[in-house]
Write a protein that holds these residues in place. Structure first.
Motif, PDB file in Angstrom:
ATOM      1  N   GLN A  39      -5.712  11.007  -4.856  1.00  0.00           N
ATOM      2  CA  GLN A  39      -5.063  10.776  -3.565  1.00  0.00           C
ATOM      3  C   GLN A  39      -5.688  11.681  -2.508  1.00  0.00           C
ATOM      4  N   ARG A  95      -5.130   6.209  -2.198  1.00  0.00           N
ATOM      5  CA  ARG A  95      -5.508   6.463  -3.580  1.00  0.00           C
ATOM      6  C   ARG A  95      -6.863   5.810  -3.832  1.00  0.00           C
ATOM      7  N   VAL A 116      -3.058   7.927   4.098  1.00  0.00           N
ATOM      8  CA  VAL A 116      -2.990   8.469   2.739  1.00  0.00           C
ATOM      9  C   VAL A 116      -3.458   7.364   1.800  1.00  0.00           C
TER      10      VAL A 116
END
Length: 325
Positions: A277, A242, A240
């Motif tokens: 994201q 950003r 994950v």
């Protein structure tokens, strides 16, 4: 459309010999009744075409009849000169052959098509290899191509990535594929069909014995399946991340198509800082570190924790190193 189809029927019969109405209909994506009407039109035009009934029957041109290339459209003639890649052809030892074939084709074309096809060569160049990569040694590529074409077995000494690195293999070579400037051999070894990088062949001995190519083997279908399986094996997990607007923009230049596609599919709306994201596949922690470090300050890994900690440690070392300087 119909005139083009009539020419296609002639060319199919000229190159493949006898074909049934059903086979012609399948190739041209029309009904069998349409083929019957087309054949009648060709008869009326004086084309020496005859048909035989029965299980072994079909349509066939009279022996010795050849049609000229007058059925080529301008777009078709131009595409033929875009299709040949001079680099790969030269690697196969066919550079002079391709040049001679293009000269003969150019001479056979009407003047107006000849001029347009010539402009293609002046204005477009197809360079298949990727950037920042030296050309691989291809000592045995011509011998591999000859074995593929003549359906002859070969004995090779091959270097692979896992131990033992050097192995001996007796191969039935089915086909060659060029991907991003690299040549790959698709061949049967024992009971399995596998893929071998031609540049990793250390020695090759052609064998006198031949082999029978499996009926219906589709090289393109095999390769697509191989690519899908290869990509699936690379996916160790997910990360994950950003990304800043600049990082999101640079993703397509720095990451693989699979990562880029996953980022687009999982992208959330930008937050208050304009960052997005995304969730993307990763090959391993070590590999992902190198990939995300390339994005620098335009990326922040949120998970997995191990990857985030490793990147934080690398950033700390870099800050201390350059800070002291």
């Amino acid at each position: 459309m119909r005139a083009s189809r009539l020419v296609s029927i002639l060319l199919l019969l000229q190159t493949r010999g006898r074909m049934t109405a059903r086979e012609l209909a399948g190739r041209l994506e029309v009904s069998v009744r349409t083929i019957y009407r087309d054949v009648e039109s060709l008869h009326a035009a004086g084309i020496p075409l005859y048909g035989d009934a029965g299980p072994q029957g079909g349509y066939q041109l009279l022996d010795g009849y050849r049609t000229r290339l007058t059925g080529l459209t301008a777009d078709e003639a131009e595409s033929l000169f875009l299709a040949g890649l001079p680099g790969p052809a030269a690697e196969l030892g066919l550079g002079a052959v391709v040049t001679a074939a293009q000269l003969k084709l150019m001479a056979a074309l009407p003047v107006e098509l000849r001029d347009r096809a010539g402009r293609i060569q002046e204005r477009f160049l197809l360079d298949a290899p990727t950037w920042y990569r030296e050309r691989e040694p291809l000592t045995y590529l011509p011998a591999v191509a000859d074995a593929v074409w003549n359906e002859r077995r070969v004995q090779v000494r091959y270097r692979r990535w896992k131990a033992p690195q050097e192995v001996e293999r007796r191969l039935d070579p089915y086909g060659l594929v060029i991907k991003a400037g690299r040549w790959y051999l698709v061949a049967r070894a024992g009971e399995d069909v596998r893929t071998y990088r031609v540049s990793q062949i250390l020695d090759l001995q052609p064998l006198a014995e031949g082999f029978t190519r499996p009926e219906g083997f589709d090289l393109a279908a095999y390769w697509q399946g191989y690519l899908a399986e290869f990509e699936a094996k690379l996916r160790w997990g997910e990360a994950v991340v950003r990304l800043s607007p600049r990082g999101l923009e640079r993703l397509a230049d720095l990451m693989t198509p699979g990562v880029v596609a996953a980022a687009r599919q999982t992208a959330r709306p930008p937050d208050d800082e304009g960052w997005t994201q995304v969730t993307v596949p990763i090959e391993s922690i070590e590999h992902a570190m190198g990939e995300f470090l390339r994005l620098g300050v335009d990326a922040e890994v949120l998970a997995p924790g191990e990857l985030r900690d490793r990147l934080a440690g690398a950033a700390k070392v870099l800050a201390e190193r350059y800070g002291s300087a």
